[in-house]
Design an enzyme around this catalytic site. Structure first.
Site, PDB file in Angstrom:
ATOM      1  N   HIS A  64       0.565   4.471  -2.538  1.00 44.95           N
ATOM      2  CA  HIS A  64       0.391   5.851  -2.083  1.00 44.95           C
ATOM      3  C   HIS A  64       1.547   6.737  -2.531  1.00 44.95           C
ATOM      4  CE1 HIS A  64      -2.929   5.557   1.165  1.00 44.95           C
ATOM      5  NE2 HIS A  64      -3.116   4.650   0.233  1.00 44.95           N
ATOM      6  N   ASN A  71      -2.857   9.068   6.610  1.00 45.53           N
ATOM      7  CA  ASN A  71      -1.712   8.234   6.987  1.00 45.53           C
ATOM      8  C   ASN A  71      -2.028   7.312   8.153  1.00 45.53           C
ATOM      9  OD1 ASN A  71      -1.237   8.895   9.641  1.00 45.53           O
ATOM     10  ND2 ASN A  71       0.014  10.597   9.134  1.00 45.53           N
ATOM     11  N   HIS A  86      -6.191  -5.758  -2.640  1.00 43.43           N
ATOM     12  CA  HIS A  86      -7.015  -5.898  -1.432  1.00 43.43           C
ATOM     13  C   HIS A  86      -7.304  -7.363  -1.117  1.00 43.43           C
ATOM     14  CE1 HIS A  86      -8.587  -1.456  -1.740  1.00 43.43           C
ATOM     15  NE2 HIS A  86      -7.316  -1.537  -1.415  1.00 43.43           N
ATOM     16  N   ARG A 112       0.825  -1.209   0.000  1.00 39.34           N
ATOM     17  CA  ARG A 112       0.000   0.000   0.000  1.00 39.34           C
ATOM     18  C   ARG A 112       0.862   1.264   0.000  1.00 39.34           C
ATOM     19  NH1 ARG A 112      -3.909   2.624   4.173  1.00 39.34           N
ATOM     20  NH2 ARG A 112      -5.401   3.614   2.754  1.00 39.34           N
TER      21      ARG A 112
END
Ligand code: HEM
Ligand SMILES: *[C@@H]1O[C@H](CO)[C@@H](O)[C@H](O)[C@H]1NC(C)=O
Ligand SMILES: *[C@@H]1O[C@H](CO)[C@@H](O)[C@H](O)[C@H]1NC(C)=O
Ligand SMILES: CC(=O)N[C@H]1CO[C@H](CO)[C@@H](O)[C@@H]1O
Length: 331
Positions: A70, A97, A199, A66
């Site tokens: 990001h 965050n 996911h 992830r």
């Protein structure tokens, strides 16, 4: 000018243009063998550091994957997400965050230390490249496909809290909005559906989907696209006044395995986030979901292509960046 001189003049001009073309195309491009001369064993050094951390805690895998996503969506894949500031003004200080687990950052810091401890490799490999390799490694460690990672990114010098806003997708986004945001990074609908398959591992805080199970469209009801039994199950796991730090599995069946079960879940209304379920509810992406659910090879192939494209987003070369000595601080 004689014919002879003008020929040389024109030939030289062409040669210069050609050299410029070559050098810009090399600078602008990433190569899997970028470190072949400077740090030839970088991939295995990173892999063993990541493996070591993964053996210590599973969270290493989802948090690193992830973090890469990001990083790439905010200012490009330049490790700007890892920068810290004393006054709390960098990307990681954005409230979003809260959900970036510290283990992802720690994975990169450890892998960087491992790389720097090898003679010749010290300060030769960018933090952005280390993150890209670590993301590849955690996918393989959890049972997903492995692939050669393109390398040669430089680390960015800028990281701001504000740049996170409007650059990361929200779980409430409609498919149209997701398509738009991914397209702005050169990623098409197949890439969007494939990357969402990330996911298949990891966790989500209850707040990310609580409206779906308690207050759908501001009414006291459950999102009708949710499988009812699954909705009741996640209500149990996430009661109304749950501790905001509570997290639950994103894939209720094989949460620790990088597989195509994510797509089988959303076929059954068991997509945890609204943005997950939208991939099946919306006819534009349903056939892609069905393909990935029935053919894991097709999923893995598309996932690797999409990860490679993700890794090219906004890369910095030349004077736009540097190789950070400390991943958390600009040089
Ligand atoms: C399509 C748009 C996407 C949305 C709206 C989205 C949103 C989210 C949200 C809300 C969470 C839960 C965070 C938390 O509460 O801790 C999450 C977790 C996660 N996301 Fe996404 N995401 C998207 C795409 C992606 C992509 C493209 C990747 C990577 C390729 C990715 C990888 C992950 C991983 C691995 C987790 C689990 C994190 C952990 O356990 O620490 N996501 N995502
Ligand atoms: C925060 O610190 C950075 C340097 O670390 C500086 O560039 C920036 O202006 C500071 N921001 C505020 C709001 O003080
Ligand atoms: C699954 O997908 C792969 C890769 O796209 C393809 O080669 C294969 O024929 C597909 N298998 C089936 C059973 O359709
Ligand atoms: C890991 C990290 O930097 N967490 C911070 C996220 O932001 C909140 C406030 O928005 C801080 O309290 C956390 O320390």
């Amino acid at each position: 000018m004689s014919y002879h001189h003008s020929f040389i003049f024109i030939a030289t001009l062409f040669l210069l243009l050609f050299l410029q073309f070559i050098s810009t195309s090399c600078n602008a491009q990433l190569h899997v063998d970028h470190y072949i001369n400077t740090c030839p064993h970088v991939a295995s050094i990173v892999r063993s550091a990541v493996e070591k951390k993964f053996q210590h805690t599973f969270v290493t895998a989802p948090s690193t994957l992830r973090l890469f996503f990001h990083d790439c969506f905010v200012r490009g894949c330049d490790a700007s997400v890892i920068l810290v500031s004393r006054n709390g003004t960098t990307e990681k200080d954005n409230p979003i965050n809260l959900s970036l687990a510290g283990d992802g950052f720690d994975t990169v810091i450890r892998a960087k230390a491992a790389v720097d401890s090898v003679a010749g490799c010290t300060n030769k490999v960018s933090c952005a490249d280390i993150l890209a390799m670590a993301a590849r490694d955690v996918i393989a460690l959890t049972g997903g496909p492995s692939y050669a990672v393109e390398l040669g990114r430089l680390d960015g010098r800028i990281s701001t809290k504000a740049s996170v806003n409007n650059h990361l997708p929200h779980p409430q986004f409609t498919l149209s909005k997701l398509i738009q945001m991914f397209a702005s990074h050169g990623l098409n609908l197949v890439d969007l559906v494939a990357l969402s398959g990330a996911h298949t591992i990891g966790f989500s805080h209850c707040s990310q989907f609580s409206k779906r199970i308690y207050n759908f469209r501001s009414r006291n009801r459950i999102d009708p696209t949710l499988n009812l039994a699954y909705a009741k199950q996640i209500q149990q796991e996430c009661p109304k006044n749950v501790d905001p730090r509570m997290v639950i599995d994103m894939d209720p069946v094989t949460n620790n395995v990088f597989d195509n079960n994510y797509y089988k879940n959303i076929q059954q209304g068991k997509g945890l986030l609204s943005s997950d379920q939208a991939l099946f509810t919306d006819r534009r992406s349903r056939s892609i979901v069905n393909l990935f659910a029935s053919n894991s090879t097709a999923f893995e192939k598309s996932f690797v292509i999409a990860m490679t494209k993700l890794g090219r987003v906004g890369i910095k070369t030349g004077k736009q960046g540097e190789i950070r000595r400390d991943c958390a601080m600009v040089n």
